[in-house]
Design an enzyme around this catalytic site. Structure first.
Site, PDB file in Angstrom:
ATOM      1  N   CYS A  82      -4.900  13.035  12.857  1.00 37.80           N
ATOM      2  CA  CYS A  82      -5.813  11.647  12.536  1.00 37.80           C
ATOM      3  C   CYS A  82      -5.880  10.947  13.641  1.00 37.80           C
ATOM      4  CB  CYS A  82      -4.954  11.075  11.500  1.00 37.80           C
ATOM      5  SG  CYS A  82      -3.382  10.159  11.817  1.00 37.80           S
ATOM      6  N   ARG A 132      -0.286  15.059  12.821  1.00 36.18           N
ATOM      7  CA  ARG A 132       0.650  14.750  12.015  1.00 36.18           C
ATOM      8  C   ARG A 132       0.980  15.960  11.128  1.00 36.18           C
ATOM      9  NH1 ARG A 132      -1.245   8.812   9.832  1.00 36.18           N
ATOM     10  NH2 ARG A 132       0.542   9.002   8.445  1.00 36.18           N
ATOM     11  N   LYS A 178       0.920  -1.207  -0.048  1.00 31.62           N
ATOM     12  CA  LYS A 178       0.149   0.174   0.203  1.00 31.62           C
ATOM     13  C   LYS A 178       0.779   1.298  -0.105  1.00 31.62           C
ATOM     14  CE  LYS A 178      -1.701   1.707   4.324  1.00 31.62           C
ATOM     15  NZ  LYS A 178      -1.599   3.216   4.199  1.00 31.62           N
ATOM     16  N   ASN A 179       1.849   1.153   0.856  1.00 28.43           N
ATOM     17  CA  ASN A 179       2.446   2.303   1.025  1.00 28.43           C
ATOM     18  C   ASN A 179       3.570   2.809  -0.150  1.00 28.43           C
ATOM     19  OD1 ASN A 179       1.099   2.826   3.251  1.00 28.43           O
ATOM     20  ND2 ASN A 179       2.895   2.333   4.955  1.00 28.43           N
ATOM     21  N   ASP A 189       4.021   0.268  12.182  1.00 28.95           N
ATOM     22  CA  ASP A 189       2.816  -0.247  11.586  1.00 28.95           C
ATOM     23  C   ASP A 189       2.319  -1.572  12.021  1.00 28.95           C
ATOM     24  OD1 ASP A 189       2.169   1.999  10.448  1.00 28.95           O
ATOM     25  OD2 ASP A 189       2.754   1.454   8.307  1.00 28.95           O
ATOM     26  N   ARG A 208      -9.149  -0.019   4.184  1.00 34.26           N
ATOM     27  CA  ARG A 208      -8.265   0.703   3.614  1.00 34.26           C
ATOM     28  C   ARG A 208      -7.140   0.212   3.277  1.00 34.26           C
ATOM     29  NH1 ARG A 208      -6.455   4.891   7.559  1.00 34.26           N
ATOM     30  NH2 ARG A 208      -5.111   5.180   5.704  1.00 34.26           N
TER      31      ARG A 208
HETATM   32  C1  UD1 Z   1       4.144   6.845   6.386  1.00 31.35           C
HETATM   33  C2  UD1 Z   1       3.309   5.543   6.226  1.00 31.35           C
HETATM   34  C3  UD1 Z   1       2.630   5.090   7.595  1.00 31.35           C
HETATM   35  C4  UD1 Z   1       3.976   4.780   8.396  1.00 31.35           C
HETATM   36  C5  UD1 Z   1       4.580   5.884   8.516  1.00 31.35           C
HETATM   37  C6  UD1 Z   1       6.019   5.576   9.492  1.00 31.35           C
HETATM   38  C7  UD1 Z   1       2.161   5.895   4.082  1.00 31.35           C
HETATM   39  C8  UD1 Z   1       0.917   6.078   3.347  1.00 31.35           C
HETATM   40  N1  UD1 Z   1       2.162   5.706   5.608  1.00 31.35           N
HETATM   41  O1  UD1 Z   1       3.212   7.571   7.034  1.00 31.35           O
HETATM   42  O2  UD1 Z   1       2.027   3.862   7.215  1.00 31.35           O
HETATM   43  O3  UD1 Z   1       3.303   4.360   9.835  1.00 31.35           O
HETATM   44  O4  UD1 Z   1       5.238   6.260   7.364  1.00 31.35           O
HETATM   45  O5  UD1 Z   1       6.677   4.682   9.030  1.00 31.35           O
HETATM   46  O6  UD1 Z   1       3.202   5.679   3.511  1.00 31.35           O
HETATM   47  N2  UD1 Z   1       6.585  14.631  10.831  1.00 31.35           N
HETATM   48  C9  UD1 Z   1       6.601  15.808  11.135  1.00 31.35           C
HETATM   49  N3  UD1 Z   1       6.644  16.605  10.099  1.00 31.35           N
HETATM   50  C10 UD1 Z   1       6.545  16.334   8.785  1.00 31.35           C
HETATM   51  C11 UD1 Z   1       6.296  14.890   8.674  1.00 31.35           C
HETATM   52  C12 UD1 Z   1       6.242  14.169   9.677  1.00 31.35           C
HETATM   53  O7  UD1 Z   1       6.497  16.296  12.382  1.00 31.35           O
HETATM   54  O8  UD1 Z   1       6.460  17.417   8.235  1.00 31.35           O
HETATM   55  C13 UD1 Z   1       6.275  13.425  11.862  1.00 31.35           C
HETATM   56  C14 UD1 Z   1       4.785  12.760  12.013  1.00 31.35           C
HETATM   57  O9  UD1 Z   1       3.956  13.733  12.740  1.00 31.35           O
HETATM   58  C15 UD1 Z   1       4.910  11.418  12.740  1.00 31.35           C
HETATM   59  C16 UD1 Z   1       6.445  11.131  12.190  1.00 31.35           C
HETATM   60  O10 UD1 Z   1       6.883  12.359  11.763  1.00 31.35           O
HETATM   61  O11 UD1 Z   1       5.120  11.669  14.119  1.00 31.35           O
HETATM   62  C17 UD1 Z   1       6.464  10.067  11.091  1.00 31.35           C
HETATM   63  O12 UD1 Z   1       5.697  10.693   9.907  1.00 31.35           O
HETATM   64  P1  UD1 Z   1       6.073  10.125   8.532  1.00 31.35           P
HETATM   65  O13 UD1 Z   1       7.339   9.400   8.485  1.00 31.35           O
HETATM   66  O14 UD1 Z   1       6.017  11.329   7.579  1.00 31.35           O
HETATM   67  O15 UD1 Z   1       4.943   9.011   8.182  1.00 31.35           O
HETATM   68  P2  UD1 Z   1       3.950   9.273   6.812  1.00 31.35           P
HETATM   69  O16 UD1 Z   1       4.663   9.448   5.496  1.00 31.35           O
HETATM   70  O17 UD1 Z   1       2.951  10.153   7.257  1.00 31.35           O
END
Ligand code: UD1
Length: 435
Positions: free
Chosen positions: A126, A131, A32-33, A315, A407
């Site tokens: 969420c 996030r 998915k990711n 995850d 999902r």
């Molecule tokens: C992706 C995955 C999700 C997985 C996560 C971590 C997808 C669709 N989802 O989510 O399943 O759990 O990686 O492996 O691929 N953060 C900030 N600022 C930012 C971006 C992120 O503070 O600009 C923080 C987030 O709030 C969170 C952490 O960084 O606490 C990790 O987020 P991130 O690695 O960006 O995860 P996603 O890409 O949202």
């Protein structure tokens, strides 16, 4: 609260009759990711890109809607998706779609890179906590984009992005992907440091390279991108879903069964598999499959801390907590990636777990056995974890709000049934218990 319960009861439910050892093979679907980001990346080139091994899950259908909203023509048949971006005219991701699926924001990088403009609804919080997208936006701003926010939208404009050296505050998966997709068409060489190293990032880089990008260092913490003038359509096969694989392996272990997952390289789950071994699960690795077996009653407590890849995947944290509840002794689970990822604990306690949450730590007192009950799925991975608990429970467990599971897991109950689980999907009006 009452209305929550009523709402959960109104949708489809899964009824799991527990207590059976699972046995057999599960072929994992495409990740998915990865699929979601590859779909977004197809926006970088005119013409039709083709993706194979795309899972037919709700999030993919939502990303399809996002692309269609922009003007792309998408065909999705039997796991193969063709995305024709010739008629893309809009650069907007509306609130209804972003709110349904946060990964919609991954169109920002490609749209700005190719069309110089993106307007995307702010995702907000969420179920996993607030996030933020500050790292995405700061990176784009440093590349010369003007970033403004108004009326709940973020608008990014840049006639031409320029290459820069960026050090990410945190190896965010989404930010790494958005910035990579922006950098492929920027002028000059971009260096991205402290980036995410997840296998899905490597998969995205492979696709971008086949579209004409010049990228070096995928899978390490520093990626260099030499900007190219234009990208072209390409064809790619999505890698296997390591989280789906991990979920089914835990289901096998938690029922004391023997389950093999095929279509996955064990090395993408290295730390996870070593934790399973420490619990006392037998793990057999082959180049493209993993088999587990185990004896309930022989498992022992293990501490787990989630971290960005190659750390323990956040995850799989909820699913692991189910297994640790069955293991003898006290385990400490520390969640380092998301602020609020223990929302399912109260539901697991209803099935018989003994877990105390203190901040980002959960203390799991093991040696428990589960008994079936009605539970609601608070999010995708927690939903899968509760299903596993139901499989290990005595009696019948009814899962509500299963749209969360839909999902991200393709044919979830069908795959479980194929390894011997007794799981039925019930429409809202149907009643169902184990015979
Ligand atoms: C992706 C995955 C999700 C997985 C996560 C971590 C997808 C669709 N989802 O989510 O399943 O759990 O990686 O492996 O691929 N953060 C900030 N600022 C930012 C971006 C992120 O503070 O600009 C923080 C987030 O709030 C969170 C952490 O960084 O606490 C990790 O987020 P991130 O690695 O960006 O995860 P996603 O890409 O949202």
């Amino acid at each position: 609260m009452t209305s929550d319960i009523a709402a959960g009861a109104a949708g489809p439910r899964l009824v799991v009759c527990g207590g059976r050892r699972l046995g057999g093979q599960v072929v994992v679907s495409g990740a998915k990711n990865s699929a979601l980001k590859l779909m977004a990346a197809s926006l970088l080139a005119p013409g039709t890109s083709v993706l194979h091994n795309v899972p037919d899950i709700q999030d993919v259908r939502t990303m399809q809607e996002v692309l269609e909203y922009l003007g792309a023509v998408v065909e999705f048949v039997d796991g193969t998706m063709a995305v024709d971006t010739t008629a893309v005219q809009s650069h907007v991701a509306p609130y209804e779609l972003v709110q349904r699926m946060r990964a919609s924001i991954q169109i920002m990088g490609p749209l700005v890179a190719r069309f110089g403009h993106a307007r995307v609804a702010m995702p907000g919080g969420c179920n996993l906590g607030p996030r933020k997208i500050d790292i995405h936006l700061r990176g784009l701003a440093e590349m010369g984009a003007v970033v403004r926010s108004d009326h709940g939208f973020v608008e990014v404009t840049a006639p031409k992005l320029r290459a820069v050296d960026l050090f990410l505050d945190y190896p965010s998966v989404g930010a790494t992907e958005n910035l990579l997709m922006a950098a492929v068409l920027a002028e000059g060489t971009t260096t991205l440091e402290n980036v995410a190293r997840e296998p899905e990032i490597v998969d995205l880089c492979k696709f971008l390279i086949s579209m004409g990008a010049d990228i070096d260092g995928a899978g390490s913490s520093t990626i260099r991108v030499n900007g190219v003038k234009e990208m072209r359509q390409a064809e790619h096969t999505v890698l296997g879903d390591r989280i789906e694989a991990g979920t089914f392996l835990i289901a096998g272990a938690a029922t004391g069964g023997e389950v093999e997952v095929a279509g996955i390289s064990p090395h993408v789950l290295d730390l996870f598999l070593s934790k399973l071994r420490s619990v006392g699960v037998q793990v057999h690795e082959s180049p493209h499959s993993i088999r587990v077996s185990g004896e309930l009653g022989s498992y022992r407590a293990v501490d787990v801390a989630t971290l960005p890849y190659p750390g323990f995947p956040t995850d799989l944290q909820a699913q692991m907590m189910v297994l640790l509840s069955l293991a003898e002794g006290v385990s400490v689970v520390t969640e380092n990636v998301f602020e609020n990822r223990f929302g399912f604990v109260d539901e697991l306690i209803r099935l018989g777990a003994e877990i105390r949450v203190d901040g980002n730590h959960a203390v799991v007192s093991g040696g428990r056995s589960f008994t079936g009950a009605i539970v609601r799925c608070p999010d995708l991975r927690a939903g899968a974890a509760l299903a596993i608990a139901g499989l290990a429970a005595e009696g019948s467990t009814e899962l509500r709000d299963v749209h969360h599971i839909d999902r991200g897991y393709e044919r979830f109950e069908e795959k479980l049934r194929a390894v011997g689980a007794d799981v039925q999907r019930l429409a809202a009006a149907d009643g169902g218990r184990c015979g």
